[in-house]
Design a protein around this motif. Structure first.
Motif, short mmCIF file in Angstrom:
data_model
loop_
_atom_site.label_atom_id
_atom_site.label_comp_id
_atom_site.label_asym_id
_atom_site.label_seq_id
_atom_site.Cartn_x
_atom_site.Cartn_y
_atom_site.Cartn_z
N VAL A 241 -77.78 6.72 89.08
CA VAL A 241 -77.22 7.58 90.15
C VAL A 241 -77.36 6.87 91.50
O VAL A 241 -76.41 6.81 92.30
CB VAL A 241 -77.92 8.95 90.18
N PHE A 242 -78.55 6.31 91.75
CA PHE A 242 -78.77 5.65 93.05
C PHE A 242 -77.88 4.42 93.20
O PHE A 242 -77.37 4.14 94.29
CB PHE A 242 -80.25 5.27 93.21
N ASN A 243 -77.68 3.69 92.12
CA ASN A 243 -76.79 2.53 92.21
C ASN A 243 -75.37 2.96 92.56
O ASN A 243 -74.66 2.30 93.32
CB ASN A 243 -76.78 1.76 90.89
N ASN A 244 -74.96 4.09 91.99
CA ASN A 244 -73.63 4.62 92.32
C ASN A 244 -73.53 5.01 93.79
O ASN A 244 -72.51 4.81 94.45
CB ASN A 244 -73.30 5.84 91.45
N PHE A 245 -74.62 5.58 94.32
CA PHE A 245 -74.65 5.93 95.75
C PHE A 245 -74.40 4.68 96.59
O PHE A 245 -73.55 4.66 97.48
CB PHE A 245 -76.04 6.45 96.15
N ILE A 246 -75.19 3.64 96.29
CA ILE A 246 -75.14 2.42 97.11
C ILE A 246 -73.75 1.79 97.02
O ILE A 246 -73.19 1.34 98.03
CB ILE A 246 -76.24 1.43 96.69
N TYR B 30 -76.78 11.41 82.92
CA TYR B 30 -77.16 10.03 83.20
C TYR B 30 -78.49 9.75 82.51
O TYR B 30 -79.34 10.62 82.42
CB TYR B 30 -77.32 9.79 84.71
N HIS B 31 -78.64 8.47 82.06
CA HIS B 31 -79.90 8.11 81.39
C HIS B 31 -81.04 7.98 82.38
O HIS B 31 -82.17 8.38 82.07
CB HIS B 31 -79.73 6.79 80.63
N PRO C 263 -67.85 8.44 86.04
CA PRO C 263 -66.51 8.85 85.64
C PRO C 263 -66.42 10.30 85.19
O PRO C 263 -65.61 10.62 84.34
CB PRO C 263 -66.29 7.92 84.45
N HIS C 264 -67.27 11.16 85.77
CA HIS C 264 -67.26 12.55 85.31
C HIS C 264 -66.06 13.29 85.90
O HIS C 264 -66.07 13.73 87.05
CB HIS C 264 -68.58 13.22 85.68
#
Lengths: 265, 151
Positions: free
Chosen positions: A208-213, A202-203, A127-128
């Motif tokens: 980040v990868f989950n957001n990509f998928i 991001y922690h 949500p950036h």
């Protein structure tokens, strides 16, 4: 046609990844691909196809640090990549792309660049709210965290990005020169002053990868995603194709063809 | 003012240009990949259109082709605009004889003078391939606007 193959890599050498990408890009009828790679094991400087090594890279310092310099086949600028760089490559056939995004009428480099920010990566980096495309690079506010490069042929386009999860300050400062043509947003700042790190937002990389998928899954009119293996991608290396990726020879001060197992296939 | 004799000579010269047909005519055609192609006899030049250079933006690099035969549709060289490398394609079977070295130093000429800045020179026996390309009117219909060919 409306299928995308996803190749997930971890700590895979970016030099070999670019060789794979070039094979996929230059071979007809490969289908649609997205490649995600979490880091490259050794630091490497990567310049774009027009890159003049002596103008973009501090060759003496880069050689002393034992860091390779390569020239990739796509357009775009210069990056220092290492184990903390996240790579994302989107290779889509225009026939598929037009079905995914029927509202788009124009498919030139600037249109694809705009699409990548307004219809794909804005969703990855939700949500950036301060995410944007700043003169062809991805930024939070006025600080860049992702550099893009693109290639276009008749059938398909490639849009690939290197994201800074983290970076070694001294490698960045030592290896790269200020480019001759400086983007306006950079305002003559040195590298450390106009860049930011994803790890500050991001922690974990997994987030980040989950957001990509998730973003890929939500591509409109996409029928299916197929997770494929490295071997599936490597099979395209056998097709005869022009090879533009090169490695810099510091002793002879010339670009040379890459000599590795991928060029012996 | 031309004398009657000189006028006759001019008319005769133009007639020889006209009646020699293709072998004496410069003719420009277009591809749907936004290239212009000029052919005189079996010798030609190729560049990208004004529409193409506008879409690409600032051109920063032109990679010249290999001097050899290229099949129809084969990528022959690369033009890099900001952040994008775009292939330029062989419009039909051609033998590339020369690349424009000036563009390696001043790639921006492709933006400012797209029709004056040829990228390659070639020879061809495939004049049928040339005739199948788009006329200016057909190209303008493809791009949906008037193509400025003045530079």
């Amino acid at each position: 046609m409306n299928k995308i193959k996803i190749l997930k890599l971890k700590n895979f050498p970016i030099l070999k990844q670019l060789q794979l990408e070039e094979a996929l890009y230059r071979t007809p009828n490969t289908g649609n691909w997205i490649i995600l790679n979490e880091g490259t094991p050794e630091p490497i400087v990567i310049v774009g196809v027009s890159g003049k090594a002596d103008k973009l890279v501090n060759l003496k310092q880069t050689k002393e640090r034992n860091i390779q310099t390569m020239r990739r086949f796509s357009g775009g600028g210069t990056v220092v990549a290492d184990e903390n760089t996240i790579f994302s490559s989107i290779l889509l056939e225009f026939n598929s792309f037009k079905q995914f995004y029927p509202h788009m009428k124009s498919f030139y480099p600037k249109d694809i660049m705009k699409w990548s920010a307004e219809h794909f990566y804005n969703k990855v980096f939700i949500p950036h709210q301060d995410f944007s495309l700043q003169e062809h690079d991805y930024a939070f506010g006025e600080r860049k965290f992702g550099g893009n490069a693109q290639s276009f042929c008749k059938e398909k386009f490639l849009h690939h990005t290197s994201f800074l999860w983290d970076f070694k300050d001294d490698n960045m400062m030592s290896c790269l020169k200020q480019p001759e043509k400086i983007p306006e947003y950079r305002q003559n700042r040195d590298h450390l002053s106009f860049l930011c790190k994803l790890k500050d937002r991001y922690h974990t990389k997994d987030q980040v990868f989950n957001n990509f998928i998730q973003t890929i899954n939500n591509i409109p009119s996409l029928h299916s995603i197929e997770e494929v293996s490295l071997k599936d991608a490597e099979s395209f290396l056998q097709n005869n194709h022009f090879k533009a990726n090169q490695i810099y020879n510091y002793n002879l001060n010339v670009w040379e063809n890459i000599k590795n197992d991928y060029n012996n296939i | 003012m031309l004398s009657r004799l000189n006028l006759s000579r001019v008319i005769l010269a133009n007639k020889s240009l006209f009646f020699n047909g293709v072998s004496r005519n410069y003719c420009t055609r277009y591809t749907d990949d936004h290239e212009w192609v000029k052919l005189e006899g079996n010798q030609g030049t190729l560049g990208i259109t004004n529409f193409a250079q506008k879409q690409l933006g600032d051109i920063v690099f032109v990679e010249l082709p290999n001097i050899r035969k290229h099949e129809a549709g084969e990528p022959i060289c690369v033009i890099e605009s900001v952040k994008a490398a775009s292939d330029v394609f062989s419009p039909f079977e051609i033998n590339v004889t020369e690349g424009n070295m000036e563009l390696t130093q001043e790639p921006e000429l492709v933006n400012s003078e797209p029709y004056a800045s040829w990228i390659i020179k070639f020879t061809t026996n495939d004049t049928d391939g040339f005739k199948k390309l788009l006329t200016l009117a057909e190209y303008e219909k493809l791009i949906g606007e008037k193509e400025d060919t003045s530079n």
